[in-house]
Design a protein around this motif. Structure first.
Motif, mmCIF file in Angstrom:
data_model
loop_
_atom_site.group_PDB
_atom_site.id
_atom_site.type_symbol
_atom_site.label_atom_id
_atom_site.label_comp_id
_atom_site.label_asym_id
_atom_site.label_seq_id
_atom_site.Cartn_x
_atom_site.Cartn_y
_atom_site.Cartn_z
ATOM 1 N N GLY A 13 0.791 -1.234 0.000
ATOM 2 C CA GLY A 13 0.000 0.000 0.000
ATOM 3 C C GLY A 13 0.818 1.276 0.000
ATOM 4 N N ILE A 14 2.141 1.141 -0.045
ATOM 5 C CA ILE A 14 3.014 2.331 -0.075
ATOM 6 C C ILE A 14 3.592 2.442 -1.490
ATOM 7 N N ILE A 15 3.496 3.610 -2.080
ATOM 8 C CA ILE A 15 4.126 3.844 -3.388
ATOM 9 C C ILE A 15 5.358 4.727 -3.167
ATOM 10 N N THR A 16 6.483 4.238 -3.663
ATOM 11 C CA THR A 16 7.726 5.019 -3.554
ATOM 12 C C THR A 16 8.087 5.528 -4.944
ATOM 13 N N ALA A 17 8.189 6.839 -5.073
ATOM 14 C CA ALA A 17 8.603 7.457 -6.338
ATOM 15 C C ALA A 17 10.022 7.987 -6.138
ATOM 16 N N SER A 18 10.989 7.377 -6.828
ATOM 17 C CA SER A 18 12.398 7.791 -6.681
ATOM 18 C C SER A 18 12.830 8.577 -7.908
ATOM 19 N N LEU A 19 13.194 9.819 -7.700
ATOM 20 C CA LEU A 19 13.688 10.647 -8.798
ATOM 21 C C LEU A 19 14.976 10.014 -9.306
ATOM 22 N N ASN A 20 15.117 9.929 -10.632
ATOM 23 C CA ASN A 20 16.195 9.101 -11.186
ATOM 24 C C ASN A 20 16.872 9.743 -12.397
ATOM 25 N N ARG A 21 17.560 10.849 -12.125
ATOM 26 C CA ARG A 21 18.444 11.437 -13.142
ATOM 27 C C ARG A 21 19.828 11.562 -12.506
ATOM 28 N N CYS A 51 -0.111 5.691 1.030
ATOM 29 C CA CYS A 51 0.900 6.705 1.359
ATOM 30 C C CYS A 51 1.954 6.708 0.255
ATOM 31 N N MET A 52 2.428 7.912 -0.087
ATOM 32 C CA MET A 52 3.494 8.018 -1.090
ATOM 33 C C MET A 52 4.767 8.522 -0.427
ATOM 34 N N ILE A 53 5.892 7.906 -0.800
ATOM 35 C CA ILE A 53 7.212 8.413 -0.409
ATOM 36 C C ILE A 53 7.845 8.999 -1.669
ATOM 37 N N LEU A 54 8.249 10.261 -1.581
ATOM 38 C CA LEU A 54 8.951 10.894 -2.697
ATOM 39 C C LEU A 54 10.411 11.036 -2.284
ATOM 40 N N LYS A 96 -4.064 12.877 -0.757
ATOM 41 C CA LYS A 96 -3.547 11.773 0.059
ATOM 42 C C LYS A 96 -2.114 12.095 0.526
ATOM 43 N N PRO A 97 -1.645 11.400 1.573
ATOM 44 C CA PRO A 97 -0.355 11.800 2.158
ATOM 45 C C PRO A 97 0.865 11.531 1.275
ATOM 46 N N ILE A 98 1.774 12.497 1.261
ATOM 47 C CA ILE A 98 3.064 12.354 0.568
ATOM 48 C C ILE A 98 4.178 12.767 1.534
ATOM 49 N N VAL A 193 7.670 4.887 8.954
ATOM 50 C CA VAL A 193 6.795 6.056 9.137
ATOM 51 C C VAL A 193 5.629 5.984 8.141
ATOM 52 N N ALA A 194 5.951 5.631 6.885
ATOM 53 C CA ALA A 194 4.907 5.553 5.850
ATOM 54 C C ALA A 194 3.873 4.482 6.214
ATOM 55 N N ILE A 195 4.333 3.362 6.742
ATOM 56 C CA ILE A 195 3.397 2.297 7.130
ATOM 57 C C ILE A 195 2.490 2.796 8.254
#
Ligand code: CAA
Length: 258
Positions: A13-21, A51-54, A96-98, A193-195
């Protein structure tokens, strides 16, 4: 799933978006911000994601807006394309939370993007700054406004006028960052924390976000009135009955987001 500029992972249920440049220290170009807009949109629509982790890499969350992409642009270019406003603000307006998870550099637009999230967790290596003054410009993605609300006028002015960086310890002390975790366990600590965030009632989470965000937009008395109305409205939810009953029964609540 791996897009060109962002790596998306979904787990429990947690989506992690990792910036990748990595070659550009995750400088935020238009393509990356379009991908982030899509990722946030998909997250909002998917009820299984809570929950999203950026985040970025251990070296850089993001070293700012892409200077190489901005350098040739004129006033009319940025005005006509609605630069920043067009594809950055979705992070701030997401219901929703980020959580921003910052290691290494969070400079200029990187610091501003982190501040658009609900709160910032930092590793010991984090470095924040608004160095746009060194480029002959100013913050342009909300930094002059959000940083001032986070850390107060004197320190925000110091950061924006000198362009200096602050380390993790100073950023926690001044209220920019909510917690600092060791480098070694950082993403594991962030996930915990996200969980914790993801296990609450989503209705209560969304309404609480609205309330806290409203405090930036209005007077104290209007803000308290707004809070009271939403608080009263939560007495109509099943999750309120479940949460309070579970406390009395000494068991874990089972929220249904209803
Ligand atoms: N835009 C484009 N490319 C960037 C970048 C940025 N913001 N930041 C770093 N890069 C690129 C560098 O050009 C370099 O690329 P090349 O290898 O092709 O030369 C690569 O990333 C690695 O960077 P450095 O060699 O400079 O790495 P370093 O470890 O020596 O220094 C740094 C790191 C101190 C973060 C330095 O890169 C730096 O000062 N970056 C710019 C920070 C900045 O000014 N940010 C604000 C941007 S403006 C903005 O964000 C406007 C806004 O408010 C929306």
């Amino acid at each position: 799933m791996s897009d060109k500029n962002i790596i998306i992972e979904k787990e429990n249920g947690i989506i992690t978006a990792s910036l990748n440049r990595p070659d550009a220290l995750n400088a935020l170009n238009d393509e990356l911000m379009d991908e982030l807009l899509t990722a946030v949109d998909n997250y909002e629509k998917d009820d299984s994601l809570r929950c999203m982790i950026l985040t970025g890499s251990s070296k850089a969350f993001a070293a700012g807006a892409d200077i190489k992409q901005m350098q040739p642009k004129s006033y009319m270019d940025v005005y006509k394309e609605d630069f920043i406003t067009r594809n950055w603000e979705s992070v701030a307006s997401c219901r929703k939370p980020i959580i921003a998870a910052v290691s290494g550099y969070a400079l200029g637009g990187g610091c501003e993007l982190a501040m658009m999230c609900d709160f910032i967790l930092a590793s010991e290596s984090a470095k924040f700054g608004q160095p746009e003054i060194n480029l002959g410009v100013s913050p342009g993605a909300g930094g002059s406004q959000r940083l001032t609300r986070f850390i107060g006028k004197s320190k925000a002015m110091d950061m924006c006028l000198t362009g200096r960086m602050m380390d993790a310890e100073e950023s926690e002390r001044s209220g920019l960052v909510s917690r600092v975790f060791p480098n070694e366990s950082f993403m594991k600590d962030v996930m915990e924390v996200a969980i914790a965030v993801s296990q609450k009632s989503m209705i209560a989470t969304m309404m609480t976000k609205e309330m806290v965000n409203r405090s930036y937009e209005t007077t104290l008395s209007e803000g308290i009135r707004f809070e009271r109305r939403l608080f009263h409205s939560m007495f109509a939810t099943e999750d309120k009955k479940e949460g309070m009953s579970a406390f009395i029964d000494k068991r874990k609540p089972e929220f249904k987001d209803k």
